[in-house]
Design a protein around this motif. Structure first.
Motif, PDB file in Angstrom:
ATOM      1  N   VAL A  60       0.808  -1.126   0.080  1.00 16.35           N
ATOM      2  CA  VAL A  60      -0.075  -0.120   0.053  1.00 16.35           C
ATOM      3  C   VAL A  60       0.926   1.231  -0.028  1.00 16.35           C
ATOM      4  CG1 VAL A  60      -1.582   1.360   1.564  1.00 16.35           C
ATOM      5  CG2 VAL A  60      -2.035  -0.905   1.242  1.00 16.35           C
ATOM      6  N   ASN A  61       1.871   1.441   1.033  1.00 19.80           N
ATOM      7  CA  ASN A  61       2.651   2.547   1.092  1.00 19.80           C
ATOM      8  C   ASN A  61       3.698   2.861  -0.060  1.00 19.80           C
ATOM      9  OD1 ASN A  61       1.187   3.793   3.138  1.00 19.80           O
ATOM     10  ND2 ASN A  61       2.115   2.296   4.869  1.00 19.80           N
ATOM     11  N   LEU A  62       4.191   1.610  -0.574  1.00 20.04           N
ATOM     12  CA  LEU A  62       5.258   1.922  -1.589  1.00 20.04           C
ATOM     13  C   LEU A  62       4.591   1.982  -3.199  1.00 20.04           C
ATOM     14  CD1 LEU A  62       8.006  -0.793  -0.671  1.00 20.04           C
ATOM     15  CD2 LEU A  62       8.270   1.744  -0.622  1.00 20.04           C
ATOM     16  N   TYR A  63       3.633   1.369  -3.293  1.00 16.44           N
ATOM     17  CA  TYR A  63       3.166   1.370  -4.662  1.00 16.44           C
ATOM     18  C   TYR A  63       1.565   1.969  -5.095  1.00 16.44           C
ATOM     19  CZ  TYR A  63       7.039  -1.728  -5.219  1.00 16.44           C
ATOM     20  OH  TYR A  63       8.349  -2.316  -5.344  1.00 16.44           O
ATOM     21  N   LEU A  64       0.791   2.342  -4.001  1.00 15.89           N
ATOM     22  CA  LEU A  64      -0.534   2.891  -4.190  1.00 15.89           C
ATOM     23  C   LEU A  64      -0.608   4.437  -3.504  1.00 15.89           C
ATOM     24  CD1 LEU A  64      -2.787  -0.137  -3.433  1.00 15.89           C
ATOM     25  CD2 LEU A  64      -1.967   0.716  -5.490  1.00 15.89           C
ATOM     26  N   ASN A  65       0.071   4.500  -2.372  1.00 15.07           N
ATOM     27  CA  ASN A  65       0.055   5.700  -1.721  1.00 15.07           C
ATOM     28  C   ASN A  65       0.534   7.063  -2.221  1.00 15.07           C
ATOM     29  OD1 ASN A  65      -0.747   7.302   0.765  1.00 15.07           O
ATOM     30  ND2 ASN A  65       0.472   6.226   2.148  1.00 15.07           N
ATOM     31  N   GLY A  66       1.442   6.732  -2.900  1.00 13.31           N
ATOM     32  CA  GLY A  66       2.049   8.190  -3.549  1.00 13.31           C
ATOM     33  C   GLY A  66       1.464   8.585  -4.721  1.00 13.31           C
ATOM     34  N   PHE A  67       0.681   7.520  -5.614  1.00 16.75           N
ATOM     35  CA  PHE A  67      -0.433   7.919  -6.653  1.00 16.75           C
ATOM     36  C   PHE A  67      -1.484   8.393  -5.937  1.00 16.75           C
ATOM     37  CE2 PHE A  67      -4.052   6.543  -9.039  1.00 16.75           C
ATOM     38  CZ  PHE A  67      -3.755   7.280 -10.321  1.00 16.75           C
ATOM     39  N   VAL A  68      -2.197   8.067  -4.838  1.00 17.94           N
ATOM     40  CA  VAL A  68      -3.350   8.546  -4.504  1.00 17.94           C
ATOM     41  C   VAL A  68      -3.094   9.930  -3.873  1.00 17.94           C
ATOM     42  CG1 VAL A  68      -5.135   8.352  -2.554  1.00 17.94           C
ATOM     43  CG2 VAL A  68      -4.400   6.348  -3.977  1.00 17.94           C
ATOM     44  N   THR A  69      -1.978   9.844  -3.121  1.00 16.23           N
ATOM     45  CA  THR A  69      -1.640  11.303  -2.406  1.00 16.23           C
ATOM     46  C   THR A  69      -1.410  12.468  -3.474  1.00 16.23           C
ATOM     47  OG1 THR A  69      -0.568  10.251  -0.472  1.00 16.23           O
ATOM     48  CG2 THR A  69      -0.003  12.364  -0.703  1.00 16.23           C
ATOM     49  N   HIS A 150       0.075   4.059   9.007  1.00 16.53           N
ATOM     50  CA  HIS A 150      -1.230   4.342   8.448  1.00 16.53           C
ATOM     51  C   HIS A 150      -1.016   5.161   7.181  1.00 16.53           C
ATOM     52  CE1 HIS A 150      -5.024   6.370   7.976  1.00 16.53           C
ATOM     53  NE2 HIS A 150      -5.595   5.556   8.900  1.00 16.53           N
ATOM     54  N   PRO A 151      -1.889   4.845   6.181  1.00 13.65           N
ATOM     55  CA  PRO A 151      -1.425   5.344   4.922  1.00 13.65           C
ATOM     56  C   PRO A 151      -1.292   7.010   4.767  1.00 13.65           C
ATOM     57  CG  PRO A 151      -3.111   3.758   4.407  1.00 13.65           C
ATOM     58  CD  PRO A 151      -2.979   3.877   5.822  1.00 13.65           C
ATOM     59  N   ILE A 152      -2.123   7.697   5.799  1.00 12.94           N
ATOM     60  CA  ILE A 152      -2.245   9.019   5.813  1.00 12.94           C
ATOM     61  C   ILE A 152      -0.891   9.506   6.660  1.00 12.94           C
ATOM     62  CG2 ILE A 152      -3.257  11.204   6.899  1.00 12.94           C
ATOM     63  CD1 ILE A 152      -6.136   9.806   6.453  1.00 12.94           C
ATOM     64  N   ASP A 153      -0.630   8.870   7.670  1.00 11.68           N
ATOM     65  CA  ASP A 153       0.584   8.986   8.478  1.00 11.68           C
ATOM     66  C   ASP A 153       1.689   8.904   7.542  1.00 11.68           C
ATOM     67  OD1 ASP A 153       2.170   9.191  11.148  1.00 11.68           O
ATOM     68  OD2 ASP A 153       2.648   7.090  10.278  1.00 11.68           O
ATOM     69  N   TYR A 154       2.076   7.971   6.786  1.00 11.83           N
ATOM     70  CA  TYR A 154       2.973   7.824   5.729  1.00 11.83           C
ATOM     71  C   TYR A 154       3.080   8.870   4.870  1.00 11.83           C
ATOM     72  CZ  TYR A 154       6.223   5.482   2.694  1.00 11.83           C
ATOM     73  OH  TYR A 154       7.410   5.096   2.004  1.00 11.83           O
ATOM     74  N   SER A 155       2.102   9.245   4.191  1.00 10.49           N
ATOM     75  CA  SER A 155       2.033  10.290   3.518  1.00 10.49           C
ATOM     76  C   SER A 155       2.462  11.814   3.947  1.00 10.49           C
ATOM     77  CB  SER A 155       0.601  10.564   2.887  1.00 10.49           C
ATOM     78  OG  SER A 155       0.481   9.525   2.055  1.00 10.49           O
ATOM     79  N   LEU A 156       1.799  11.918   5.085  1.00  7.46           N
ATOM     80  CA  LEU A 156       2.672  13.104   5.721  1.00  7.46           C
ATOM     81  C   LEU A 156       3.954  13.181   6.018  1.00  7.46           C
ATOM     82  CD1 LEU A 156      -0.486  13.757   8.393  1.00  7.46           C
ATOM     83  CD2 LEU A 156       0.073  15.154   6.199  1.00  7.46           C
ATOM     84  N   ARG A 157       4.334  12.137   6.377  1.00  6.88           N
ATOM     85  CA  ARG A 157       5.945  12.087   6.756  1.00  6.88           C
ATOM     86  C   ARG A 157       6.899  11.656   5.615  1.00  6.88           C
ATOM     87  NH1 ARG A 157       5.197   8.560   9.980  1.00  6.88           N
ATOM     88  NH2 ARG A 157       6.312   6.913   9.128  1.00  6.88           N
TER      89      ARG A 157
END
Length: 222
Positions: A60-69, A150-157
Motif C-alpha cells: 500500500v505505502n510503496l506502490y499505491l499511496n504516492g499515486f493517491v496522495t 497508516h497511509p495518511i501518516d506515511y503520506s504526511l511524513r
C-alpha cells in the motif's frame, strides 16, 4: 548503499531501466534482510505473526499511496504559485536557487528538517498520534516493517515533502541526486541487524537509535 543509490538514479535516467524502478526498494529491503541474517540481534523477536500486516503495508505505502496522495495534493500545491505568482512553480528557473551542489545540499537538509518536525508533531498532536501510533505497534525493527504505517501518516511524513520540492522549482537533476539518499537512509534505519552506530548515532537515525525510539522501555542511561 552506493549500489542502491546508483540503481535509483539509473531507473530515473534510462528508460530501458524503468522496470527496475518498481523493484529497487525491494532489492534494498533484501539487502537489509541479508544484514539481519549476518549480524543477528540477540534480543530480536520473531515477527511471523504479523507478516501479513507487514506485506500489506509495504504494498500500500510503496506502490499505491504516492499515486493517491498526488491526485489529492498536487492540484492544491500547484494552485498556490499559479494564484499568487501566475506560474506553476514558486521559482521560475532552477538557477535562481543556486548552483547544482547547493540545491542538492538544500534538498537533503530540507527533507531532513521537514521529516523531523513532522515526526515530532505526530508524537505531540493527539490526532496525528492516533495515526502514527499504528507505526509504533512495531516494537522489533525488521526490514519488512519499515513501511508499516497508516497511509495518511506515511503520506504526511514521507510523500508530501517530495511534492513540495517539486513545486518549489529545484533542478530536476538536483532532486534526482538528493532524493535517493533520503530513501536509503530511511530504509536502513529499520534494519534489525546488531549494528553499532557509535558517533554516527549523534548525526543520523541509525538502527541502534531507532530501536530505542520504538522501545516500550528505553534502557537506563539513554
Amino acid at each position: 548503499i552506493v549500489f542502491f543509490y546508483g540503481l535509483r538514479v539509473l531507473t530515473q535516467v534510462y528508460p530501458v531501466s524503468q522496470e527496475l524502478l518498481k523493484c529497487d526498494r525491494l532489492l534494498l529491503m533484501g539487502a537489509v534482510i541479508l544484514l539481519e541474517r549476518i549480524y543477528r540481534y540477540r534480543y530480536a523477536v520473531s515477527q511471523r505473526a504479523v507478516l501479513t500486516r507487514d506485506i500489506f503495508s509495504n504494498i500500500v505505502n510503496l506502490y499505491l499511496n504516492g499515486f493517491v496522495t498526488g491526485l489529492i495534493v498536487v492540484p492544491l500545491l500547484v494552485f498556490l504559485p499559479e494564484h499568487l505568482l501566475g506560474r506553476k512553480l514558486f521559482f521560475a528557473a532552477p538557477e535562481q536557487l543556486g548552483p547544482l551542489w547547493l540545491q542538492v545540499a538544500a534538498i537533503a537538509v530540507f527533507v531532513s528538517f521537514y521529516r523531523y518536525w513532522m515526526h515530532r508533531l505526530q508524537h505531540e498532536i493527539p490526532f496525528l498520534w492516533s495515526l502514527h501510533a499504528y507505526h509504533h505497534q512495531v516494537t522489533d525493527l525488521k526490514a519488512f516493517n519499515t513501511y508499516v504505517s497508516h497511509p495518511i501518516d506515511y503520506s504526511l511524513r514521507n510523500i508530501l515533502v517530495y511534492f513540495i520540492l517539486g513545486v518549489i522549482g529545484f533542478s530536476p537533476l538536483a532532486i534526482l541526486i538528493a532524493v535517493p539518499l533520503t530513501f536509503i537512509g530511511a530504509a536502513f534505519s529499520h534494519c534489525g541487524a546488531d549494528l553499532k552506530g557509535g558517533f554516527l548515532n549523534y548525526l543520523f537515525v541509525t538502527p541502534e537509535v531507532h530501536r530505542w525510539h520504538h522501545a516500550a522501555k528505553v534502557p537506563e542511561g539513554y
